[in-house]
Design a protein around this motif. Sequence first.
Motif, short mmCIF file in Angstrom:
data_model
loop_
_atom_site.label_atom_id
_atom_site.label_comp_id
_atom_site.label_asym_id
_atom_site.label_seq_id
_atom_site.Cartn_x
_atom_site.Cartn_y
_atom_site.Cartn_z
N LYS A 259 5.80 7.38 -12.06
CA LYS A 259 6.75 6.32 -11.70
C LYS A 259 7.98 6.89 -11.01
O LYS A 259 8.48 6.35 -10.02
CB LYS A 259 7.20 5.55 -12.96
N THR A 260 8.47 8.01 -11.55
CA THR A 260 9.65 8.66 -10.95
C THR A 260 9.39 9.04 -9.50
O THR A 260 10.25 8.86 -8.63
CB THR A 260 10.01 9.93 -11.77
N VAL A 261 8.19 9.56 -9.24
CA VAL A 261 7.85 9.97 -7.87
C VAL A 261 7.80 8.74 -6.96
O VAL A 261 8.36 8.74 -5.86
CB VAL A 261 6.50 10.71 -7.83
N LEU A 262 7.14 7.68 -7.44
CA LEU A 262 7.01 6.48 -6.61
C LEU A 262 8.37 5.87 -6.33
O LEU A 262 8.66 5.44 -5.21
CB LEU A 262 6.11 5.45 -7.29
N LEU A 263 9.23 5.85 -7.35
CA LEU A 263 10.56 5.27 -7.16
C LEU A 263 11.38 6.12 -6.19
O LEU A 263 12.12 5.58 -5.35
CB LEU A 263 11.27 5.11 -8.50
N ALA A 264 11.23 7.44 -6.28
CA ALA A 264 11.95 8.30 -5.33
C ALA A 264 11.51 7.97 -3.90
O ALA A 264 12.35 7.88 -2.99
CB ALA A 264 11.68 9.77 -5.65
N LEU A 265 10.22 7.77 -3.71
CA LEU A 265 9.72 7.40 -2.38
C LEU A 265 10.29 6.05 -1.94
O LEU A 265 10.82 5.92 -0.84
CB LEU A 265 8.18 7.34 -2.39
N LEU A 266 10.17 5.05 -2.82
CA LEU A 266 10.55 3.68 -2.42
C LEU A 266 12.04 3.57 -2.16
O LEU A 266 12.47 2.86 -1.24
CB LEU A 266 10.09 2.69 -3.49
N GLU A 267 12.83 4.30 -2.94
CA GLU A 267 14.27 4.26 -2.70
C GLU A 267 14.61 4.96 -1.38
O GLU A 267 15.53 4.56 -0.67
CB GLU A 267 15.02 4.86 -3.90
N HIS A 268 13.84 5.98 -1.07
CA HIS A 268 14.00 6.66 0.23
C HIS A 268 13.67 5.68 1.37
O HIS A 268 14.38 5.62 2.38
CB HIS A 268 13.09 7.89 0.25
N VAL A 269 12.59 4.91 1.20
CA VAL A 269 12.22 3.92 2.22
C VAL A 269 13.35 2.90 2.36
O VAL A 269 13.73 2.52 3.48
CB VAL A 269 10.90 3.21 1.85
N GLY B 90 0.69 -0.21 7.99
CA GLY B 90 1.17 -1.18 7.01
C GLY B 90 1.53 -0.59 5.66
O GLY B 90 1.89 -1.33 4.75
N ALA B 91 1.43 0.73 5.50
CA ALA B 91 1.79 1.34 4.21
C ALA B 91 3.30 1.38 4.05
O ALA B 91 4.04 1.54 5.03
CB ALA B 91 1.22 2.75 4.12
N LEU B 92 3.76 1.24 2.81
CA LEU B 92 5.20 1.38 2.56
C LEU B 92 5.64 2.81 2.79
O LEU B 92 6.74 3.06 3.27
CB LEU B 92 5.53 0.97 1.13
N GLY B 93 4.79 3.74 2.42
CA GLY B 93 5.13 5.15 2.57
C GLY B 93 4.09 6.00 1.88
O GLY B 93 3.06 5.48 1.44
N ALA B 94 4.38 7.28 1.78
CA ALA B 94 3.39 8.21 1.24
C ALA B 94 4.02 9.19 0.25
O ALA B 94 5.18 9.56 0.40
CB ALA B 94 2.72 8.99 2.37
N GLU C 174 5.51 13.33 9.07
CA GLU C 174 6.69 13.55 9.91
C GLU C 174 6.44 13.07 11.33
O GLU C 174 7.25 12.35 11.91
CB GLU C 174 7.04 15.05 9.95
N HIS C 175 5.30 13.47 11.89
CA HIS C 175 5.03 13.11 13.29
C HIS C 175 4.81 11.63 13.49
O HIS C 175 5.16 11.08 14.53
CB HIS C 175 3.83 13.91 13.83
N ARG C 176 4.22 10.98 12.50
CA ARG C 176 3.97 9.54 12.64
C ARG C 176 5.20 8.72 12.25
O ARG C 176 5.19 7.50 12.36
CB ARG C 176 2.81 9.10 11.75
N GLY C 177 6.24 9.39 11.76
CA GLY C 177 7.43 8.65 11.34
C GLY C 177 7.18 7.78 10.12
O GLY C 177 7.82 6.74 9.94
N ILE C 178 6.25 8.20 9.27
CA ILE C 178 5.97 7.44 8.05
C ILE C 178 6.80 8.04 6.92
O ILE C 178 6.74 9.25 6.69
CB ILE C 178 4.46 7.52 7.71
N PRO C 179 7.60 7.21 6.23
CA PRO C 179 8.44 7.79 5.17
C PRO C 179 7.59 8.39 4.05
O PRO C 179 6.57 7.83 3.68
CB PRO C 179 9.25 6.60 4.67
N LYS D 249 0.84 -1.19 0.00
CA LYS D 249 0.00 0.00 0.00
C LYS D 249 0.88 1.24 0.00
O LYS D 249 1.83 1.34 0.77
CB LYS D 249 -0.86 -0.07 1.26
N ILE D 250 0.56 2.15 -0.90
CA ILE D 250 1.24 3.45 -0.92
C ILE D 250 0.16 4.53 -0.85
O ILE D 250 -0.88 4.42 -1.51
CB ILE D 250 2.08 3.61 -2.21
N LEU D 251 0.39 5.54 -0.04
CA LEU D 251 -0.60 6.59 0.16
C LEU D 251 -0.28 7.80 -0.71
O LEU D 251 0.88 8.09 -0.98
CB LEU D 251 -0.62 7.02 1.63
N VAL D 252 -1.31 8.49 -1.11
CA VAL D 252 -1.14 9.74 -1.84
C VAL D 252 -1.96 10.81 -1.10
O VAL D 252 -3.19 10.73 -1.05
CB VAL D 252 -1.62 9.63 -3.30
#
Lengths: 210, 124
Positions: free
Chosen positions: A185-195, A113-117, A137-142, A26-29
């Motif tokens: 895709k670029t945005v999602l990959l930037a997020l996932l690589e950050h995670v 359970g989300a990978l990130g947002a 930031e406060h929830r510590g969710i990447p 799951k990825i949030l937007v």
Amino acid sequence: MAFAESDPRASRSRATTVAPNAATAKILVAGGFGVGKTTLVGAISETTPLRTEELITEASVGIDSLAGVEQKTTTTVAMDFGRITLSSALVVYLFGAPGQDRFWFMWDDLSRGALGAVVLADTRRLESCFPSVDFFEHRGIPFAVGVNCFNGVCEEDPEEIRTALDLAPDIPLVLCDARDRESVKTVLLALLEHVMRGLAVEASGDRQPV
Amino acid sequence: MRHWSEEDPWEDEDPALLVRPYTVTGGRTPTAHSGIELITLISTVRPPTRDQRLQPEQNRLLALCRTPTALVEVAALLDQPVAVIRVLLDDLLDNELVSVSPPAAAGTPDARFLQAVIDGIRRI
Ligand SMILES: Nc1nc2c(ncn2[C@@H]2O[C@H](COP(=O)(O)OP(=O)(O)OP(=O)(O)O)[C@@H](O)[C@H]2O)c(=O)[nH]1
Ligand SMILES: [Mg+2]
């Protein structure tokens, strides 16, 4: 399963037949009103974004004569989601939901359970994404910030946006076009690589000397 | 006339009577099968036997989930709140008519899993 293959719905806009025990992610937007969340989900999803409306009972405190008495109000909250079948064993769901303060209780549920947002921002109304940034930031969710360039070109300097949002240096910030699949895709990959980098840091921090 | 919540949900002969959320669920709330999340895949295992009298919504769910389908997607396609689908699922799980995908491990994601998502998105 034999009958799954003969079901015409198996091709319900999905090239691959998914196994019953496939893993799902799951990825949030998130982001302010009208910033392009549904557009982004639709640009990468193999279906047009679906919508569910949840009835949520909120406890609220009456301000009138029954001072202090808790009242229950039922609110309908809509969320959009899309699906990306990566293989028969792996399916990703993207959820776009309103980033208004009064809906944060829903984000608590959604983010479990989300990978990130992805926080979508619009430079014309940058402040509308502040609550989402604060929340993750406060929830510590990447999270990563996607700046939706509505006219296809962004004249803004990404570093200025970063400063305006007061983002930590490690948070990815990507200029994007929410209508464009490759851009999303670029945005999602930037997020996932950050995670992924976060995991590596965590692992090295936790490691005990042998 | 009895209140609907006192009625046996299977007793009703006429499937067309079925309708509103929470009437659909016979007033019950889901508790029995926790660990089912929005993105848990629901899959039909077998059709109901003749003596398993299901509600129309449950039959629709079984038809839909012959292709493994996430809880949230079932809710959207059957046009019911997620909470209602959870309740409908309880009976179907008790009767082993559906299976659910295993829940993801709690906490931070596993690096191998994350890498599979990254590789997959690069490929599409
Ligand atoms: N020109 C242009 N229009 C866009 C872009 N992204 C979104 N839009 C349009 O902006 C409007 C709002 O986009 P949505 O995707 O519905 O935004 P949202 O964040 O889901 O909106 P809410 O769910 O109402 O908060 C729609 O009319 C989109 O077509 C973009 O990159 N460029
Ligand atoms: Mg929207």
